[in-house]
Design a protein around this motif. Structure first.
Motif, mmCIF file in Angstrom:
data_model
loop_
_atom_site.group_PDB
_atom_site.id
_atom_site.type_symbol
_atom_site.label_atom_id
_atom_site.label_comp_id
_atom_site.label_asym_id
_atom_site.label_seq_id
_atom_site.Cartn_x
_atom_site.Cartn_y
_atom_site.Cartn_z
ATOM 1 N N ALA A 18 -13.313 -29.981 36.919
ATOM 2 C CA ALA A 18 -14.472 -30.676 36.401
ATOM 3 C C ALA A 18 -14.170 -32.249 36.614
ATOM 4 C CB ALA A 18 -14.304 -30.441 34.720
ATOM 5 N N TRP A 20 -14.566 -34.917 35.286
ATOM 6 C CA TRP A 20 -13.968 -35.913 34.204
ATOM 7 C C TRP A 20 -12.429 -36.116 34.375
ATOM 8 C CZ3 TRP A 20 -9.836 -34.668 30.802
ATOM 9 C CH2 TRP A 20 -9.662 -33.332 30.423
ATOM 10 N N LEU A 21 -11.695 -35.021 34.872
ATOM 11 C CA LEU A 21 -10.297 -34.936 35.102
ATOM 12 C C LEU A 21 -9.924 -35.906 36.176
ATOM 13 C CD1 LEU A 21 -9.420 -31.261 35.125
ATOM 14 C CD2 LEU A 21 -8.308 -33.113 33.876
ATOM 15 N N VAL A 121 -20.202 -31.973 19.521
ATOM 16 C CA VAL A 121 -21.702 -31.807 18.548
ATOM 17 C C VAL A 121 -22.569 -33.167 18.886
ATOM 18 C CG1 VAL A 121 -20.441 -30.257 17.254
ATOM 19 C CG2 VAL A 121 -20.921 -32.539 16.527
ATOM 20 N N ASP A 124 -23.754 -35.633 24.569
ATOM 21 C CA ASP A 124 -24.278 -35.180 25.981
ATOM 22 C C ASP A 124 -23.762 -36.250 26.913
ATOM 23 O OD1 ASP A 124 -25.862 -33.021 25.222
ATOM 24 O OD2 ASP A 124 -27.088 -34.380 24.348
ATOM 25 N N ARG A 146 -16.740 -35.315 27.641
ATOM 26 C CA ARG A 146 -18.102 -35.257 27.626
ATOM 27 C C ARG A 146 -18.553 -36.316 28.034
ATOM 28 N NH1 ARG A 146 -19.583 -30.595 25.695
ATOM 29 N NH2 ARG A 146 -21.387 -31.421 25.152
ATOM 30 N N ARG A 170 -24.958 -42.452 19.321
ATOM 31 C CA ARG A 170 -24.929 -40.935 18.763
ATOM 32 C C ARG A 170 -23.965 -41.190 17.334
ATOM 33 N NH1 ARG A 170 -26.457 -36.189 21.943
ATOM 34 N NH2 ARG A 170 -28.059 -37.221 23.316
ATOM 35 N N GLY A 280 -15.944 -21.975 18.768
ATOM 36 C CA GLY A 280 -15.582 -21.885 20.417
ATOM 37 C C GLY A 280 -14.402 -22.669 20.875
ATOM 38 N N PHE B 17 -28.112 -33.912 17.900
ATOM 39 C CA PHE B 17 -27.027 -33.202 18.297
ATOM 40 C C PHE B 17 -26.953 -33.063 19.664
ATOM 41 C CE2 PHE B 17 -27.141 -31.728 13.784
ATOM 42 C CZ PHE B 17 -26.076 -32.160 13.289
ATOM 43 N N ALA B 18 -25.825 -32.619 20.397
ATOM 44 C CA ALA B 18 -25.705 -32.414 21.587
ATOM 45 C C ALA B 18 -26.519 -31.084 22.120
ATOM 46 C CB ALA B 18 -24.188 -31.978 22.164
ATOM 47 N N GLY B 19 -27.028 -31.366 23.262
ATOM 48 C CA GLY B 19 -28.065 -30.243 23.726
ATOM 49 C C GLY B 19 -27.831 -28.810 23.478
ATOM 50 N N TRP B 20 -26.266 -28.578 23.800
ATOM 51 C CA TRP B 20 -26.017 -26.921 23.772
ATOM 52 C C TRP B 20 -26.194 -26.300 22.612
ATOM 53 C CZ3 TRP B 20 -22.100 -25.090 20.757
ATOM 54 C CH2 TRP B 20 -21.208 -26.059 20.048
ATOM 55 N N LEU B 21 -26.178 -27.097 21.472
ATOM 56 C CA LEU B 21 -26.051 -26.666 20.189
ATOM 57 C C LEU B 21 -27.472 -25.926 20.042
ATOM 58 C CD1 LEU B 21 -24.329 -29.361 18.031
ATOM 59 C CD2 LEU B 21 -23.713 -26.757 17.808
ATOM 60 N N THR B 24 -27.323 -22.027 21.097
ATOM 61 C CA THR B 24 -26.718 -21.068 20.382
ATOM 62 C C THR B 24 -27.300 -19.959 19.988
ATOM 63 O OG1 THR B 24 -26.576 -22.187 18.326
ATOM 64 C CG2 THR B 24 -24.736 -22.645 19.677
ATOM 65 N N ASP B 116 -11.501 -22.328 25.879
ATOM 66 C CA ASP B 116 -12.098 -23.576 25.794
ATOM 67 C C ASP B 116 -11.305 -24.613 26.787
ATOM 68 O OD1 ASP B 116 -13.472 -25.748 24.101
ATOM 69 O OD2 ASP B 116 -11.566 -26.626 23.747
ATOM 70 N N LYS B 120 -13.200 -26.668 29.985
ATOM 71 C CA LYS B 120 -12.960 -28.009 30.069
ATOM 72 C C LYS B 120 -12.652 -28.747 31.531
ATOM 73 C CE LYS B 120 -12.135 -30.047 25.451
ATOM 74 N NZ LYS B 120 -11.246 -30.703 24.749
ATOM 75 N N VAL B 121 -11.494 -27.748 32.126
ATOM 76 C CA VAL B 121 -10.878 -28.257 33.540
ATOM 77 C C VAL B 121 -11.874 -27.916 34.452
ATOM 78 C CG1 VAL B 121 -8.607 -28.502 32.251
ATOM 79 C CG2 VAL B 121 -9.480 -26.454 33.838
ATOM 80 N N VAL B 123 -15.312 -26.765 34.542
ATOM 81 C CA VAL B 123 -16.744 -26.610 34.468
ATOM 82 C C VAL B 123 -17.360 -27.849 34.193
ATOM 83 C CG1 VAL B 123 -18.864 -25.533 33.127
ATOM 84 C CG2 VAL B 123 -16.797 -24.173 33.462
ATOM 85 N N ASP B 124 -18.042 -28.403 35.224
ATOM 86 C CA ASP B 124 -19.291 -29.426 34.928
ATOM 87 C C ASP B 124 -20.370 -28.643 34.495
ATOM 88 O OD1 ASP B 124 -17.664 -31.700 35.542
ATOM 89 O OD2 ASP B 124 -17.673 -30.896 37.746
ATOM 90 N N ASP B 141 -19.063 -18.365 23.801
ATOM 91 C CA ASP B 141 -19.170 -19.448 22.870
ATOM 92 C C ASP B 141 -18.381 -20.533 23.382
ATOM 93 O OD1 ASP B 141 -20.699 -18.122 20.798
ATOM 94 O OD2 ASP B 141 -18.931 -17.240 19.831
ATOM 95 N N ALA B 142 -17.054 -20.254 23.902
ATOM 96 C CA ALA B 142 -16.511 -21.221 24.077
ATOM 97 C C ALA B 142 -16.863 -22.119 25.460
ATOM 98 C CB ALA B 142 -14.826 -20.805 24.649
ATOM 99 N N PRO B 145 -20.582 -25.418 25.416
ATOM 100 C CA PRO B 145 -20.730 -26.672 25.322
ATOM 101 C C PRO B 145 -20.568 -27.398 26.832
ATOM 102 C CG PRO B 145 -19.325 -26.225 23.775
ATOM 103 C CD PRO B 145 -19.451 -25.077 24.614
ATOM 104 N N ARG B 146 -20.205 -26.737 27.718
ATOM 105 C CA ARG B 146 -19.949 -27.295 28.968
ATOM 106 C C ARG B 146 -21.158 -26.770 30.038
ATOM 107 N NH1 ARG B 146 -16.513 -30.749 29.205
ATOM 108 N NH2 ARG B 146 -16.340 -30.712 31.301
#
Lengths: 413, 413
Positions: A18, A20-21, A121, A124, A146, A170, A280, B17-21, B24, B116, B120-121, B123-124, B141-142, B145-146
């Motif tokens: 990804a 950000w790394l 949360v 974005d 994020r 935010r 999650g 809130f962030a868009g992914w919420l 769900t 999770d 993070k590492v 997924v963009d 779920d995990a 947010p990505r």
């Protein structure tokens, strides 16, 4: 970190990591590597004195709570935390103007998880965070995946405009008690500005308070959440808190970090969003450590430990500040903090580069945290953060001597 | 979840809130609410039988490890996990062809945290995940947010093309042992296809194995990581594993979920990336629960518990399958799983909508997990997952009776 290179001439290429790394800062990697240097005096981290961990009391508590509450301790628990612990935290963290219910409380797996969940949360890609500058390194780490933008809240400046600071963000982020990294106590007028700006703009305002229990001199100031809750219209007694301040606490500094128990206090709509994110992240926090934390709170362990802890840290602060004045006073200036774990040491000469100092310091056998890691842009190289809680006085002095040697070497170079 | 509405006529609006919420699924919220229904028979979750938790043994271990290793248990530990635990896991999880070193191991705060961290590492936003379909709800779920895209790996189809499935994805995801939710054992030829496709394409292949220790009938099949490691060129003995399979384990099903101890096995470059991500997630896993886990492994607790656990779960599986055949056989079909925690129950009549069935079931006092939650698109409403490990046989039968009542009511409506 970029896409992995081929490992052998014939091996296929791995997918990219990804984005950000690729943006993490090298100083963080230097820190990680520093842990392996033999004999290093670590003055970089925010580590408690290990001899203060109440091991015997916690060992006995752990045995008791697992035997007496096997279901809570060993099963899957509610995402939000065990109800009894949430109630105990609501009672503990409420105030005369701050009515809290269980619905205001989320138990987190460390304070760091709380920061991670906030990012999940509220952020974005490209969203704006208004953070007290300089900013806690761990918060920048937590939010990096994020990919936010940052606005610096320069709360120390006399013309600090909190409404302009929070508008369009935010959330705002502040560490009012012994700010990380500067160790400063944000004074009452600035606290009022921040709380009032959150109320006026509607922007969430995160009050991170890991160090509030570690005050050595003077009286504690009201928390941002107390100030905001005290503004009219005051909530009805027994009602849940509905305001814009999100308060974060942890047991890491007052009992032991190894429990990894933090907590967030916020309006129920925010707790609900954070709960979706926590689902999650780890489904729920360990019941073992939650039950230990609850028993420790009920047994009054924090209150029993605090006098000894603050006396020990006060003495270490004094020892560090004396050593800094003696050995580094020529090149650096600092304020004596009234609490927390750190002294913020600012170069008198603008040509001093504290990233370079870190490398020289590591060669001399001491580790400090340069200002660049507390700057969202990574540019500030004018200061460093130094910890006084982990090491005994003689070791603090030896660390400062080594640091002075490194400074002399740099200054002569 | 969308931007909060004004709470009072004069209160300013909160930031969004962030868009992914907003993405769900409502069934997850239904599950959360179901926990509060009095007398409900929960057959939805993947919960172990609480009477199997070795509370006495763990209580004694907890007391001992905190007293004997206060530093490890109560302090901040290395992000990657305690070295002794990493070594024990490397020894435990290696195989004849799979040489593991400490650098191949990351201790995670639950298996969920591992998922999770993968998000993070790797997924963009918009990146592709190739996931065995249907897919574990918690993984969706995990990663939500990505904001990934999904490609379904239909491993049950005879024409399944693993190379096409993995090509261009950031990673593949499979649960070969008693796949969640279907309970199926992925057969050997498909395992070979998956492992070989990972080697050929270079795509990371995640093998999630929470249920491997819960096999009731027949012999265990080789893991994907064993198959991949056994392909030439075989690594030199003592070298770290460098292959594309990322193996995930947990102690939640074999000891107790309340420890929240999971682990990841992967090439050192992947462990390093996951470590960067874990730093911003919780800094480190609790030393208390890590030390308990290490002692439990060293004491042979898993091996002592396993015969009783598998006997208990085998009997419950049999009871559930008998009840399903008797009460639901008219409307649904299922295979008897040889391990794990779940039976996957498929509607014979395509007009049956299992999202609607969930609501009817809740009214009848029983909770199951409809297929929509295991589908990245949320569209599959043809099946449900039902758990047999949590409840004793008579309660399983009562749950199925209630469910049959709900089906009759729906079918009559």
């Amino acid at each position: 970190m970029t896409a992995a290179a081929d490992r052998t001439p014939t091996a296929p290429r791995r997918p990219p990591f990804a984005g950000w790394l690729g943006t993490t800062n090298d100083v963080t990697k230097t820190f990680l590597a520093a842990g392996r240097i033999e004999g290093l005096i670590n003055m970089a981290g925010g580590l408690p004195a290990p001899e203060t961990y109440p091991a015997e009391a916690l060992a006995a508590i752990a045995r008791r709570v697992i035997a007496e509450h096997p279901q809570d301790a060993l099963g899957y628990g509610p995402i939000e935390g065990l109800p009894e612990l949430r109630d105990a935290l609501a009672a503990r963290l409420g105030g005369p103007d701050l009515s809290l219910t269980r619905d205001n409380i989320l138990v987190t797996t460390s304070g760091m998880q709380g920061l991670d969940l906030l990012g999940k949360v509220l952020v974005d890609e490209g969203a704006l965070i208004a953070a007290q500058a300089p900013t806690y390194l761990g918060a920048l780490d937590a939010w990096r995946p994020r990919r936010p933008r940052y606005r610096a809240l320069r709360v120390d400046r006399p013309d600090f405009d909190a409404v302009a600071g929070l508008t369009g963000a935010r959330f705002g982020y502040a560490v009012p008690n012994f700010s990380n990294p500067t160790g400063r106590l944000v004074p009452m007028p600035v606290r009022r500005k921040l709380a009032e700006a959150a109320l006026a703009t509607g922007t969430w305002l995160v009050e991170d308070n890991p160090y509030g229990g570690l005050q050595f001199d003077g009286e504690a100031l009201p928390r941002l959440i107390d100030i905001a809750a005290g503004a009219p219209p005051v909530a009805a007694p027994g009602a849940a808190y509905e305001g814009p301040v999100i308060y974060m606490g942890t047991l890491s500094k007052e009992i032991a970090p190894g429990l990894r128990i933090g907590c967030m206090v916020a309006a129920p709509e925010m707790i609900a969003a954070l709960t979706m994110a926590k689902q999650g992240s780890d489904l729920c926090t360990s019941g073992v450590t939650q039950r230990i934390a609850l028993a420790a709170i009920e047994d009054g362990l924090i209150e029993r430990l605090q006098p000894e802890l603050t006396a020990l840290y006060r003495a270490r602060r004094d020892a560090l500040c004396a050593a800094l004045a003696e050995h580094l006073g020529t090149w650096f200036t600092f304020e004596v903090p009234v609490g927390g774990m750190f002294v913020w040491v600012v170069a008198r000469d603008p040509r001093i580069d504290t990233d370079r100092l870190l490398n020289a310091a590591l060669e001399a056998g001491v580790c400090i945290a340069p200002s660049s890691v507390f700057d969202a842009s990574g540019e500030d190289r004018s200061a460093f953060r130094i910890n006084f809680t982990l090491n005994p006085p003689e070791r603090l002095e030896e660390g400062v001597r080594r640091l002075a040697g490194a400074v002399r070497r740099l200054a002569g170079a």
